[in-house]
Design a protein around this motif. Structure first.
Motif, PDB file in Angstrom:
ATOM      1  N   GLY A 139       0.826  -1.195   0.000  1.00 57.50           N
ATOM      2  CA  GLY A 139       0.000   0.000   0.000  1.00 57.50           C
ATOM      3  C   GLY A 139       0.859   1.242   0.000  1.00 57.50           C
ATOM      4  O   GLY A 139       2.094   1.176  -0.010  1.00 57.50           O
ATOM      5  N   PRO A 140       0.231   2.416   0.029  1.00 59.61           N
ATOM      6  CA  PRO A 140       0.987   3.660  -0.040  1.00 59.61           C
ATOM      7  C   PRO A 140       1.943   3.851   1.138  1.00 59.61           C
ATOM      8  O   PRO A 140       2.962   4.498   1.000  1.00 59.61           O
ATOM      9  N   SER A 141       1.660   3.258   2.276  1.00 60.35           N
ATOM     10  CA  SER A 141       2.535   3.433   3.441  1.00 60.35           C
ATOM     11  C   SER A 141       3.588   2.334   3.525  1.00 60.35           C
ATOM     12  O   SER A 141       4.323   2.258   4.502  1.00 60.35           O
ATOM     13  N   GLY A 142       3.637   1.450   2.520  1.00 62.79           N
ATOM     14  CA  GLY A 142       4.605   0.369   2.543  1.00 62.79           C
ATOM     15  C   GLY A 142       4.083  -0.870   3.240  1.00 62.79           C
ATOM     16  O   GLY A 142       4.769  -1.875   3.327  1.00 62.79           O
ATOM     17  N   GLU A 143       2.854  -0.823   3.759  1.00 65.43           N
ATOM     18  CA  GLU A 143       2.261  -1.976   4.421  1.00 65.43           C
ATOM     19  C   GLU A 143       1.688  -2.918   3.377  1.00 65.43           C
ATOM     20  O   GLU A 143       1.376  -2.511   2.263  1.00 65.43           O
ATOM     21  N   PRO A 144       1.520  -4.191   3.721  1.00 65.01           N
ATOM     22  CA  PRO A 144       0.974  -5.135   2.757  1.00 65.01           C
ATOM     23  C   PRO A 144      -0.454  -4.773   2.361  1.00 65.01           C
ATOM     24  O   PRO A 144      -1.168  -4.117   3.096  1.00 65.01           O
ATOM     25  N   ILE A 176      -2.303  -8.874   4.118  1.00 63.78           N
ATOM     26  CA  ILE A 176      -2.963  -8.745   5.421  1.00 63.78           C
ATOM     27  C   ILE A 176      -3.668 -10.048   5.774  1.00 63.78           C
ATOM     28  O   ILE A 176      -3.620 -10.510   6.912  1.00 63.78           O
ATOM     29  N   ARG A 177      -4.310 -10.662   4.777  1.00 55.57           N
ATOM     30  CA  ARG A 177      -5.000 -11.930   4.993  1.00 55.57           C
ATOM     31  C   ARG A 177      -4.008 -12.997   5.466  1.00 55.57           C
ATOM     32  O   ARG A 177      -4.264 -13.721   6.425  1.00 55.57           O
ATOM     33  N   ALA A 178      -2.864 -13.084   4.799  1.00 58.25           N
ATOM     34  CA  ALA A 178      -1.850 -14.077   5.173  1.00 58.25           C
ATOM     35  C   ALA A 178      -1.298 -13.797   6.568  1.00 58.25           C
ATOM     36  O   ALA A 178      -1.121 -14.723   7.373  1.00 58.25           O
ATOM     37  N   ALA A 179      -1.039 -12.528   6.870  1.00 57.15           N
ATOM     38  CA  ALA A 179      -0.525 -12.173   8.201  1.00 57.15           C
ATOM     39  C   ALA A 179      -1.562 -12.487   9.279  1.00 57.15           C
ATOM     40  O   ALA A 179      -1.211 -12.961  10.364  1.00 57.15           O
ATOM     41  N   THR A 180      -2.830 -12.235   8.985  1.00 59.92           N
ATOM     42  CA  THR A 180      -3.891 -12.536   9.949  1.00 59.92           C
ATOM     43  C   THR A 180      -3.951 -14.034  10.216  1.00 59.92           C
ATOM     44  O   THR A 180      -4.066 -14.454  11.373  1.00 59.92           O
ATOM     45  N   LEU A 181      -3.858 -14.838   9.171  1.00 62.46           N
ATOM     46  CA  LEU A 181      -3.885 -16.290   9.360  1.00 62.46           C
ATOM     47  C   LEU A 181      -2.689 -16.777  10.161  1.00 62.46           C
ATOM     48  O   LEU A 181      -2.827 -17.637  11.034  1.00 62.46           O
ATOM     49  N   ARG A 225     -10.768 -10.400   5.474  1.00 63.04           N
ATOM     50  CA  ARG A 225     -11.296  -9.633   4.340  1.00 63.04           C
ATOM     51  C   ARG A 225     -10.214  -8.752   3.710  1.00 63.04           C
ATOM     52  O   ARG A 225     -10.482  -7.999   2.779  1.00 63.04           O
ATOM     53  N   GLY A 226      -8.994  -8.827   4.254  1.00 63.38           N
ATOM     54  CA  GLY A 226      -7.881  -8.094   3.668  1.00 63.38           C
ATOM     55  C   GLY A 226      -7.735  -6.669   4.153  1.00 63.38           C
ATOM     56  O   GLY A 226      -7.074  -5.860   3.508  1.00 63.38           O
ATOM     57  N   ARG A 227      -8.336  -6.360   5.277  1.00 65.39           N
ATOM     58  CA  ARG A 227      -8.226  -5.001   5.825  1.00 65.39           C
ATOM     59  C   ARG A 227      -7.646  -5.071   7.236  1.00 65.39           C
ATOM     60  O   ARG A 227      -7.790  -6.058   7.934  1.00 65.39           O
ATOM     61  N   ARG A 228      -7.008  -3.985   7.626  1.00 65.44           N
ATOM     62  CA  ARG A 228      -6.463  -3.896   8.977  1.00 65.44           C
ATOM     63  C   ARG A 228      -7.555  -3.499   9.951  1.00 65.44           C
ATOM     64  O   ARG A 228      -8.427  -2.706   9.626  1.00 65.44           O
TER      65      ARG A 228
END
Length: 148
Positions: A12-17, A22-27, A117-120
């Motif tokens: 994303g614009p801030s360098g975050e996934p 986000i989905r993979a990190a959440t899992l 859902r792919g959101r923080r």
């Protein structure tokens, strides 16, 4: 010329996934939390905190002052819930059972659903909500220590 193979997901614009990251990190985090929680539950299942002599953390406030903090009894509460004894869990710490367990379940569930859902999801309490949580905790501490 075009690249071959899988295309990495852009950040994303801030360098975050982005969403899939986000989905993979959440899992990953959910699996880690589930594993640690399961290991703790297995240990607690065989370790009765109602009996002395076990390797379980104690409350530093109770150790230092003799007063019960708002979370005192949480380990006993978890043990009793693991053994399906809701009445004993209520006697261990009614406020955590009635307010804390549902609030934690809601926050974790909301984090998991939003992450999948792919959101923080960042839990944010307003100043009023923070004051309410602190007020309830202080009132519960007073009631527990004055009434017994």
């Amino acid at each position: 010329m075009t690249a071959t193979g899988p295309v990495p997901h852009p950040a994303g614009p801030s360098g975050e996934p982005d969403g899939p990251g986000i989905r993979a990190a959440t899992l990953r985090r959910a699996a880690l939390g589930l594993g640690i929680g399961a290991a703790g539950a297995v240990y607690l299942w065989h370790t009765n905190p109602h009996e002395p002599g076990h390797l379980l953390p104690g409350c530093p406030l109770r150790w230092a002052t003799g007063l019960l903090c708002p979370l005192c009894g949480g380990t006993r509460l978890a043990y009793d819930l693991l053994h399906a004894d809701v009445v004993a869990a209520f006697h261990d710490n009614a406020a955590v059972l009635v307010l804390g367990v549902p609030a934690a379940g809601y926050a974790v569930g909301r984090w998991l659903i939003t992450g999948l859902r792919g959101r923080r999801y960042r839990l944010r309490l307003s100043s009023r909500a923070g004051a309410a949580v602190l007020g309830i905790a202080m009132a519960w501490m007073l009631v527990r220590n004055l009434v017994g």
